[in-house]
Enzyme design. Structure first.
Site, short mmCIF file in Angstrom:
data_model
loop_
_atom_site.label_atom_id
_atom_site.label_comp_id
_atom_site.label_asym_id
_atom_site.label_seq_id
_atom_site.Cartn_x
_atom_site.Cartn_y
_atom_site.Cartn_z
N GLU A 279 0.82 -1.21 0.00
CA GLU A 279 0.00 0.00 0.00
C GLU A 279 0.85 1.26 0.00
OE1 GLU A 279 -4.29 0.21 1.81
OE2 GLU A 279 -2.85 0.80 3.35
N HIS A 300 7.59 -27.02 -0.53
CA HIS A 300 6.95 -28.15 -1.19
C HIS A 300 5.80 -27.69 -2.08
CE1 HIS A 300 9.09 -31.24 1.25
NE2 HIS A 300 9.21 -30.20 2.07
N LYS A 414 -14.11 0.43 -4.03
CA LYS A 414 -15.21 0.88 -3.20
C LYS A 414 -16.27 1.61 -4.02
CE LYS A 414 -12.42 1.51 1.00
NZ LYS A 414 -11.99 2.48 2.02
#
Length: 437
Positions: A279, A300, A414
């Site tokens: 951010e 793995h 948003k």
């Protein structure tokens, strides 16, 4: 500063000229500390550790004590920086299987970090019939994810335990003067703590946003703050080492940083780190992409990609010196698994050899390797680590040429979500989206 974080770049910067970057880093540090750079109205975290006084710590401990005494569970409601820092520290310090054990105070749970209906249902089912409290963290009180969660659990708590219990065991961490949550807290008489105006969410671990849930979980916030103070006062050399190394690698074509740890309890610290750097630096189509892995588990699964994939990544290994406990590997007479050569050795010795072997393999495979070491996982060193990563992020962001303290891109989803939900005021955007789909 003895017994503290160390940044070792021996296997990361071979063949790279970093002298010019050293001068850039010093200039970026000066910009940060003088408050003359972009985002300088969000630098409250910079001297936050040393500004926390006895009165603040006592108040937090007192509130935490009330919740610990009256509640079996405490639900911390927040998203992004309003929950990741607290969760990172609590998970790092907790018994790995604390969720399955009783005693030692209330269990700290988290909500408001997603909109998963089944997640909320399961959490409601868990606390139903049990006394629980709520720490709701939001500067505005109107952020969708925590807003939904708070509405649900506030309603549930009031119906289950009564209004008075709810008023006594809901704590709001919010803006000092304004916003929906501040108004509600004043109206209902909730205990409140302030999110400083000049501290962004991802830098807020050492404010009540992080300190209160950590104290409720039973951990020593004084030692956490003291560790951060140590790094604030005497950590610049390591901060510069890290900022210089990652920017040198970025300029050399390494666009992805993988934070690797060999200690399972640090998983959520890496999640906090990913938000902090993602951010802060992802601006203007620039920035190092932050990823994380838990070794040896992910050797793995992701090990093949790291070892032999496209050479656009570098690795930062977070290495822990001493574990809290010792487990010895027993001998077995039949030795069918062929592990008797390890008999009598402790498990962490094997883990340390896996760590070293992995680092060597990745370096040989063309993956530059940074090493960050801490002596052990406790409140003091986690406090150091939090502040170290925060300050290095500010320096590194300025070196990159971005504002490390805003997040304009976060608003895009948003706006679309509000339009799709037909929120009042978004009618024009709703019509535009419907026309597209």
């Amino acid at each position: 500063m003895d017994n503290s974080i160390q940044v070792i770049s021996k296997y990361a910067l071979e063949g790279l000229d970093v002298q010019a970057l050293h001068n850039e880093a010093l200039a970026a540090k000066q910009t940060l500390e003088s408050g003359t750079g972009l985002g300088n109205d969000f630098l409250g975290w910079l001297h936050l550790p040393s500004s926390i006084d006895e009165q603040q710590l006592q108040a937090l401990e007192q509130t935490a004590g009330i919740l610990r005494q009256e509640c079996e569970y405490v639900i911390t409601i927040g998203i992004g920086g309003s929950y990741l820092g607290a969760k990172a520290i609590i998970e790092a310090l907790s018994d790995h299987f604390a969720a399955y054990k009783s005693g030692n105070g209330p269990k700290v749970l988290f909500a408001g970090s997603n909109i998963g209906e089944d997640y909320l249902y399961d959490l409601m089912d868990l606390v139903r019939g049990h006394k629980f409290g709520i720490i709701v963290i939001s500067k505005s009180g109107t952020t969708t994810e925590p807003g939904i969660a708070f509405r649900i659990f506030k309603d549930m708590l009031e119906k289950q335990e009564g209004k008075q219990f709810a008023q006594r065991n809901i704590v709001a961490v919010t803006d000092a003067r304004r916003g929906a949550l501040r108004n509600l807290a004043t109206q209902e008489g909730y205990a409140t703590y302030v999110i400083p105006d000049d501290v962004g969410g991802r830098f807020s671990v050492l404010t009540p946003v992080g300190l209160l849930p950590i104290a409720v979980a039973g951990f020593d916030i004084r030692a956490l703050v003291a560790g951060a103070v140590e790094m604030e006062k005497d950590g610049d050399e390591q901060v510069l080492n890290y900022a210089i190394a990652r920017n040198a690698l970025y300029q050399n074509g390494k666009k992805i940083e993988i934070l690797a740890n060999f200690t399972p309890r640090l998983h959520f610290l890496a999640e906090w780190w990913k938000q902090l750097y993602g951010e802060s630096e992802g601006k203007g189509h620039k920035g190092i992409f932050p990823a994380s892995v838990d070794f040896t588990t992910d050797l793995h699964s992701m090990g093949q990609m790291i070892q032999d994939g496209e050479r656009t990544l570098f690795e930062t290994v977070l290495s822990v010196g001493d574990q809290q406990h010792e487990v010895l590997i027993p001998s077995d007479e039949a030795d069918l698994d062929g592990l008797n050569y390890l008999a009598g050795k402790n498990v962490d010795y094997v883990n340390k050899m896996a760590e070293l072997g992995t680092r060597l393999a990745h370096v040989d495979g063309g993956v530059p390797n940074l090493l960050i070491t801490i002596p052990t996982v406790n409140e003091r060193y986690l406090g150091q680590l939090i502040y170290f990563f925060e300050k290095a992020c500010g320096v590194s962001g300025y070196m990159l040429g971005v504002n490390p303290f805003d997040q304009p891109g976060v608003e895009a989803y948003k706006k679309n979500m509000f339009a799709l939900l037909e929120k009042p005021g978004y009618e024009e955007a709703t019509a535009a989206i419907k026309a597209r789909f």
